[in-house]
Design an enzyme around this catalytic site. Structure first.
Site, PDB file in Angstrom:
ATOM      1  N   CYS A  81       0.815  -1.222   0.000  1.00 39.68           N
ATOM      2  CA  CYS A  81       0.000   0.000   0.000  1.00 39.68           C
ATOM      3  C   CYS A  81       0.850   1.275   0.000  1.00 39.68           C
ATOM      4  O   CYS A  81       0.361   2.352  -0.339  1.00 39.68           O
ATOM      5  CB  CYS A  81      -0.959   0.012   1.182  1.00 39.68           C
ATOM      6  SG  CYS A  81      -2.105  -1.368   1.152  1.00 39.68           S
TER       7      CYS A  81
ATOM      8  N   HIS B 116      -3.329   7.412   2.205  1.00 41.94           N
ATOM      9  CA  HIS B 116      -3.718   6.087   1.712  1.00 41.94           C
ATOM     10  C   HIS B 116      -5.145   5.800   2.181  1.00 41.94           C
ATOM     11  O   HIS B 116      -5.495   6.050   3.328  1.00 41.94           O
ATOM     12  CB  HIS B 116      -2.749   5.045   2.276  1.00 41.94           C
ATOM     13  CG  HIS B 116      -3.177   3.656   2.021  1.00 41.94           C
ATOM     14  ND1 HIS B 116      -3.570   3.218   0.773  1.00 41.94           N
ATOM     15  CD2 HIS B 116      -3.296   2.576   2.840  1.00 41.94           C
ATOM     16  CE1 HIS B 116      -3.899   1.942   0.842  1.00 41.94           C
ATOM     17  NE2 HIS B 116      -3.747   1.532   2.084  1.00 41.94           N
TER      18      HIS B 116
ATOM     19  N   ASN C 297     -10.091  -0.149  -0.296  1.00 42.82           N
ATOM     20  CA  ASN C 297      -8.629  -0.066  -0.276  1.00 42.82           C
ATOM     21  C   ASN C 297      -8.079  -0.672  -1.571  1.00 42.82           C
ATOM     22  O   ASN C 297      -8.182  -1.871  -1.791  1.00 42.82           O
ATOM     23  CB  ASN C 297      -8.104  -0.826   0.951  1.00 42.82           C
ATOM     24  CG  ASN C 297      -6.596  -0.724   1.110  1.00 42.82           C
ATOM     25  OD1 ASN C 297      -5.892  -0.303   0.201  1.00 42.82           O
ATOM     26  ND2 ASN C 297      -6.104  -1.137   2.262  1.00 42.82           N
TER      27      ASN C 297
END
Ligand code: UT7
Length: 323
Positions: free
Chosen positions: A113, A250, A280
């Site tokens: 990520c 993020h 996500n």
């Protein structure tokens, strides 16, 4: 001196949208639980045969159009991904081929990520040292391919997507009023390897594996590392958090983003939140969120932005960027 400035941005989500209610038909979960604990309302899954490089190319084409550049001028392609088309060659070379780009430098970056923060930092380093002149930096993922749909604590959290940026090296004054990348910060802590991982791999099992996560530990570390990275990158440039116009974090969980905003003393209208719209998407989440905030007119030229991310490894990073 040279600075890396952003010439254009684009993003892409696959056609197939999956709502929480649709997931709840096959997974022991509910729209209410997912919304309340994560803020997520929907995610997108790539079609059968649609690969990470396909999503990357779609986002890249939009970024190239937004930048108004000749694709042939791109001499660096970086793809941040943990879900490459194939184990090798790099997905970046598939993107290079599909876009018909000339010979240049192309490779993937694997920091889960935090991949886009890592990729931006590497691209910036190559641009400002004159090794390349124009970079296509992409975050692209098909996490739907590595989810265990029997594990409700993870399969509801992720989606597929891509975001891309065109950066170019330009002469600048060296002052913090310059446009472009002003500072970057990266970190990793391999002691935390087992909290977020995929339980298969080329060398370990000769399989692909599925995502495994200790959600509570990841949550705790995420708030800490995302906040620290933002503080570090602003301090590196000699600026203050109060100077920041927008934080583009993020997009993993609404509660993480709110907690980070609070720690940094940034009110909600200075924090970009899109996790509700696409869940996500790992390395794709920062450029996806940034693209939304640029296209809806929130972000305009001269704004000071902090992009920060944290992921498996653990890895984390931040970029201070004047738009
Ligand atoms: O990019 C970095 C990657 N990941 C992240 O940033 C994720 C970080 N972690 C998180 O976002 C959160 O920890 C989660 C969203 C994963 C979990 O939220 P939580 O508030 O920490 O929930 P929990 O793990 O403490 O679970 C609470 C309850 C449990 O039930 P019991 O044991 O209290 O009876 C779970 O079994 O919620 C249950 N649960 C669910 N219920 C319905 C877990 N997943 C689900 C689900 N639907 N999908």
């Amino acid at each position: 001196m040279l600075r890396s400035i952003v010439l254009g941005i684009g993003s892409y989500l696959p056609a197939r949208m999956v709502t929480n209610d649709e997931l709840a038909q096959t997974v022991d979960t509910s729209d209410e639980w997912i919304r309340e604990r994560t803020g997520i309302t929907r995610r997108y899954f790539a079609a059968e045969g649609e690969t990470t490089s396909d999503l990357a190319v779609a986002a890249a084409m939009r970024a190239i159009e937004d930048a108004g550049i000749e694709p042939a001028s791109i001499d660096l392609v970086l793809v941040a991904t943990s879900t490459p088309d194939n184990t090798f060659p790099a997905t970046a070379t598939a993107v290079q081929r599909k876009l018909g780009l000339p010979v240049g430098v192309a490779f993937d970056i694997q920091a889960v990520c935090a991949g886009f923060a890592y990729a931006l930092s590497v691209a910036d380093a190559m641009l400002v040292t004159g090794r390349v002149r124009r970079a296509l930096v992409i975050g692209a993922e098909t996490f739907s391919r590595i989810l265990d749909f029997g594990d409700r604590s993870t399969c509801v959290l992720f989606g597929d997507g891509a975001g891309a940026m065109i950066l170019s090296a330009v002469e600048a004054s060296g002052r913090v009023t310059d446009r472009g990348v002003l500072a970057t910060a990266l970190g990793a802590d391999g002691r935390q390897y087992d909290h977020l991982y995929v339980d298969g791999g080329v060398s370990a099992t000769r399989t692909v594996g599925v995502l495994r996560m200790n959600g509570r530990e990841v949550f705790r570390h995420a708030v800490q590392r995302l906040s620290e990275a933002a503080i570090e990158v602003v301090a590196k440039a000699g600026l203050r958090l109060a100077d920041v116009d927008y934080l583009i974090p993020h997009q993993a969980n609404r509660r993480i983003i709110e907690a980070v905003g609070k720690r940094l003393d940034l009110s909600a209208d200075h924090v970009v939140m899109t996790v509700d719209q696409h869940a996500n998407t790992s390395a794709a989440s920062i450029p996806l969120a940034l693209d939304v905030a640029v296209k809806d007119g929130r972000i305009s030229q001269g704004d000071l932005l902090v992009l920060n991310a944290m992921g498996g490894g653990f890895t984390w990073g931040a970029t201070l960027l004047r738009w």
